[in-house]
Design an enzyme around this catalytic site. Sequence first.
Site, PDB file in Angstrom:
ATOM      1  N   ASP A   3       0.865  -1.170   0.000  1.00  0.00           N
ATOM      2  CA  ASP A   3       0.000   0.000   0.000  1.00  0.00           C
ATOM      3  C   ASP A   3       0.904   1.223   0.000  1.00  0.00           C
ATOM      4  OD1 ASP A   3      -2.425   1.347  -0.145  1.00  0.00           O
ATOM      5  OD2 ASP A   3      -2.697   1.428   2.022  1.00  0.00           O
TER       6      ASP A   3
ATOM      7  N   ASP B  66       2.090  11.202  -9.960  1.00  0.00           N
ATOM      8  CA  ASP B  66       3.403  11.325 -10.614  1.00  0.00           C
ATOM      9  C   ASP B  66       3.638  12.670 -11.318  1.00  0.00           C
ATOM     10  OD1 ASP B  66       3.988   8.838  -9.644  1.00  0.00           O
ATOM     11  OD2 ASP B  66       4.137   7.844 -11.588  1.00  0.00           O
TER      12      ASP B  66
END
Length: 194
Positions: free
Chosen positions: A68, A151
């Site tokens: 995670d 990102d």
Amino acid sequence: MKLVFATHNLNKLQEVQQMLPTSIQLVSLTDIECFDDIEETEITLEGNAHLKANYVLQNFKHDCFADDTGLEVDILDGKPGVYSARYAGEPANSEKNMQKLLKALTGATNRKAQFRTAVALHLNGEKLIFEGICKGTILEQEQGEKGFGYDPIFMPEGFTKSFAEMSSEEKNKISHRGIAIQKLVDYLKDKFKS
């Protein structure tokens, strides 16, 4: 030895398999016919990773590892953290998550953040955690077309481009997930020398 990686992502699976000794064969959730949506109900990354690995062990009787990841922003007291994927609400939407975060940081001079990944390994009765951290800053606008999630707005320390402007090879060498997975791989290589 067979080991389940709690993912349906075959690219992720192959990438990790290449890092492991040939004595360890990785299989995905699809390979063990696990199509359940394993809900991440814990309040920590470590808790969610253990929850997913434990689900596979209990329901499918396979040793397993699961991960995670969260983005932790200093000025937001570590948020969105464990709620990173659902920061802007359900259903999860990366673009909406980024826009909400950029709005929350409007005018902020402190834009320090870190990505953190927890990988839980449940193997032969042992339960271990491997952590990877990548520190950086949140950009003021999106840059780059590659990657996923946050990102395009995350620039790692020591670089002048976002994760979304890097090749996957370049990103994996320094990324939070890459670091955590490498620790797992080193542990498995040592434990199961081929």
